[in-house]
Design a protein around this motif. Sequence first.
Motif, short mmCIF file in Angstrom:
data_model
loop_
_atom_site.label_atom_id
_atom_site.label_comp_id
_atom_site.label_asym_id
_atom_site.label_seq_id
_atom_site.Cartn_x
_atom_site.Cartn_y
_atom_site.Cartn_z
N ARG A 2 12.31 4.88 -3.88
CA ARG A 2 12.48 4.58 -2.45
C ARG A 2 12.64 5.88 -1.69
O ARG A 2 13.48 6.71 -2.04
CB ARG A 2 13.74 3.73 -2.24
N ILE A 3 11.84 6.07 -0.65
CA ILE A 3 11.89 7.32 0.13
C ILE A 3 12.38 7.01 1.55
O ILE A 3 11.83 6.15 2.23
CB ILE A 3 10.49 7.97 0.22
N GLY A 4 13.41 7.73 1.95
CA GLY A 4 13.98 7.52 3.29
C GLY A 4 13.47 8.53 4.29
O GLY A 4 12.44 9.17 4.08
N CYS A 57 4.74 3.37 4.21
CA CYS A 57 3.72 3.69 3.20
C CYS A 57 4.21 3.36 1.81
O CYS A 57 5.40 3.26 1.56
CB CYS A 57 3.44 5.18 3.13
N SER A 58 3.24 3.30 0.94
CA SER A 58 3.53 3.28 -0.48
C SER A 58 2.52 4.22 -1.11
O SER A 58 1.32 4.11 -0.87
CB SER A 58 3.35 1.85 -0.99
N GLU A 59 3.02 5.18 -1.88
CA GLU A 59 2.12 6.21 -2.41
C GLU A 59 2.07 6.13 -3.93
O GLU A 59 3.06 5.81 -4.58
CB GLU A 59 2.61 7.60 -2.00
N ILE A 60 0.91 6.46 -4.48
CA ILE A 60 0.74 6.47 -5.93
C ILE A 60 0.62 7.92 -6.41
O ILE A 60 -0.20 8.68 -5.89
CB ILE A 60 -0.51 5.67 -6.35
N PHE A 61 1.47 8.28 -7.36
CA PHE A 61 1.49 9.64 -7.90
C PHE A 61 1.05 9.65 -9.36
O PHE A 61 1.37 8.74 -10.11
CB PHE A 61 2.91 10.22 -7.84
N TYR A 62 0.37 10.73 -9.74
CA TYR A 62 -0.06 10.90 -11.13
C TYR A 62 0.70 12.08 -11.74
O TYR A 62 0.80 13.14 -11.12
CB TYR A 62 -1.57 11.16 -11.18
N PRO A 65 -1.14 3.65 -17.03
CA PRO A 65 -0.05 3.34 -16.09
C PRO A 65 1.22 4.14 -16.37
O PRO A 65 2.01 4.37 -15.46
CB PRO A 65 0.23 1.85 -16.31
N ARG A 66 1.39 4.59 -17.61
CA ARG A 66 2.60 5.34 -17.93
C ARG A 66 2.62 6.71 -17.26
O ARG A 66 3.64 7.38 -17.22
CB ARG A 66 2.75 5.49 -19.45
N ARG A 67 1.48 7.13 -16.73
CA ARG A 67 1.46 8.42 -16.02
C ARG A 67 1.61 8.24 -14.51
O ARG A 67 1.50 9.20 -13.76
CB ARG A 67 0.14 9.15 -16.32
N LEU A 68 1.85 7.02 -14.09
CA LEU A 68 1.89 6.77 -12.65
C LEU A 68 3.30 6.45 -12.16
O LEU A 68 4.10 5.85 -12.87
CB LEU A 68 0.96 5.60 -12.29
N MET A 69 3.59 6.88 -10.95
CA MET A 69 4.82 6.49 -10.26
C MET A 69 4.41 6.09 -8.85
O MET A 69 3.42 6.59 -8.32
CB MET A 69 5.78 7.67 -10.17
N VAL A 70 5.20 5.21 -8.24
CA VAL A 70 4.89 4.87 -6.85
C VAL A 70 6.13 5.05 -5.99
O VAL A 70 7.26 5.05 -6.49
CB VAL A 70 4.36 3.42 -6.70
N THR A 71 5.89 5.21 -4.70
CA THR A 71 6.99 5.29 -3.74
C THR A 71 6.85 4.14 -2.74
O THR A 71 5.74 3.63 -2.52
CB THR A 71 6.95 6.61 -2.94
N VAL A 72 7.98 3.74 -2.19
CA VAL A 72 7.96 2.80 -1.05
C VAL A 72 8.92 3.33 0.00
O VAL A 72 9.82 4.13 -0.31
CB VAL A 72 8.38 1.36 -1.46
N TYR A 73 8.75 2.90 1.22
CA TYR A 73 9.69 3.27 2.28
C TYR A 73 11.01 2.57 1.99
O TYR A 73 11.02 1.41 1.55
CB TYR A 73 9.12 2.85 3.64
N HIS A 74 12.12 3.26 2.23
CA HIS A 74 13.40 2.78 1.68
C HIS A 74 13.80 1.36 2.11
O HIS A 74 14.48 0.67 1.37
CB HIS A 74 14.53 3.78 1.98
N TYR A 92 8.32 -3.22 -2.28
CA TYR A 92 9.05 -3.03 -3.54
C TYR A 92 8.86 -4.24 -4.46
O TYR A 92 8.57 -4.10 -5.65
CB TYR A 92 10.54 -2.79 -3.27
N ALA A 93 9.00 -5.43 -3.87
CA ALA A 93 8.91 -6.66 -4.67
C ALA A 93 7.52 -6.82 -5.27
O ALA A 93 7.37 -7.24 -6.42
CB ALA A 93 9.27 -7.86 -3.81
#
Length: 472
Positions: free
Chosen positions: A154-156, A178-183, A123-132, A138-139
């Motif tokens: 948060r991405i606008g 969307c919510s995206e998962i990044f490695y 999990p320490r290699r992951l980041m996620v985004t959410v729509y702003h 987010y919660a």
Amino acid sequence: MSSADLRTLFLRFFRERGHQIVPSSSLVPGNDPTLLFTNAGMVQFKDVFLGQDQRHYSRAASAQRCVRAGGKHNDLENVGYTARHHTFFEMLGNFSFGDYFKRDAIRFAWDFVTGSQWLGIDPRRLMVTVYHTDEEAYAVWHQEIGLPAERIVRIGDKPDGGSDNFWQMGETGPCGPCSEIFYDHGADIPGGPPGSPEEDGDRWIEIWNLVFMQFDRSAQGELTPLPQPSVDTGMGLERTAAVMQGVHSNYEIDLFVNLIQAAAQATNSDALDSSSLRVIADHIRACAFLIADGVYPSNEGRGYVLRRIIRRAVRHGYKLGQTQPFFYSLVGALEREMGAAYPELAAQRAHIERVLRQEEERFAETLSQGMGLLEEAIAALQGKEIPGETVFRLYDTYGFPVDLTADIARERGLGIDEAGFEAAMQAQRERGRAASRFGVDLRAGVVLQEQTRFGGYDDLAGTGTVLTLLRG
Ligand code: ATP
Ligand code: MG
Ligand code: MG
Ligand code: MG
């Protein structure tokens, strides 16, 4: 974990969670003239999301073959330049039709990605985004999953009104935040985290996109809430396989290593890390699957996209020194890699090889002459742009789609004179018109040619004109 194992594991995870496994649909979308190719797993479910079609299940999962080489999502220009983009790829997806929503979608994704009996990614290699504005998503990430705030971005909206975190299938249709998962592939690779100005690098790679479908967008741009909020997700098979196999680039995963090897053999090349071999390995997948799904090289619409991809691959072979037909001979290697998951490859192999070979032979008649003309033009060049007149001649006489010429130019750090090309084309159009006024059919089919020329040209700029042409 092989890419085939990953596909199987994904489907098993969702089957065990009550999802109906649905086979991949064709790359040619059924009854959807607004879409050039199937570009995501949700395409075959579009009408279900719109409430216009019903299934006997409310949860589904699939491994969907996709092509992004034209229309709204066009990655053709990325291939050969990024570690993560293909023209053809497989999208693993889970779908909820008015069943679960954000909370479960996020939990499923997190469990599959980090669960020790599944992918077990750190999990320490992951980041996620959410729509702003998506406080709900987010919660869930922050409070329920326990992801620290610095790993949730948060991405606008972008200045042009679009957003990476507001997904839409096309100009119209289902859409939502969307919510995206990044490695994170590591600090030695250039690129910044999602949301940063450098995010387009290949360090943080998006592996999974969760779309929370809430709206239907009309042709006028209005958003109407969907009858039942739904979930559509897409995980890139090749990108995730790269993570699992401990390699950075998609082109280093099992399947691609073997295809690149075959491409090297077929072109008598030993430069295994050349981008030409990567492009050829990418393009054989797109071309073989498009032909298997009934597309045929032609001068318009889908067939012209196919023709453009084949010619690009053939030109890369030429660049490696292969002047004989070779591209068709890669179908066997592809069948070895993907035939088990896609029996249509084996069933149609002879047909695919025949179509590819024909197109290669056809282009071979003009390729080397065209390249000669282009080399001369480049040698004589004053500025940084190939003259429009040359681009036009290559198109008109030598069968070089405009994007092919642009691709060669880009390799040399050059551009093409688009305005000059337009002007040359306009002049030809007028000549054609004058000729037909005199009742002489000198330029039969000129309208068709214009359409495809425009398609190739505009598509280059990513404006999706091919779509418009298909509609019109
Ligand atoms: P990117 O921002 O990297 O271009 P995307 O946001 O356009 O990706 P989505 O439309 O969200 O991609 O598609 C869902 C998933 O499919 C992505 O998270 C990624 O894993 C995969 N994917 C998308 N485009 C490609 C491609 N051209 N080649 C390989 N995989 C892809
Ligand atoms: Mg993209
Ligand atoms: Mg993205
Ligand atoms: Mg995405």
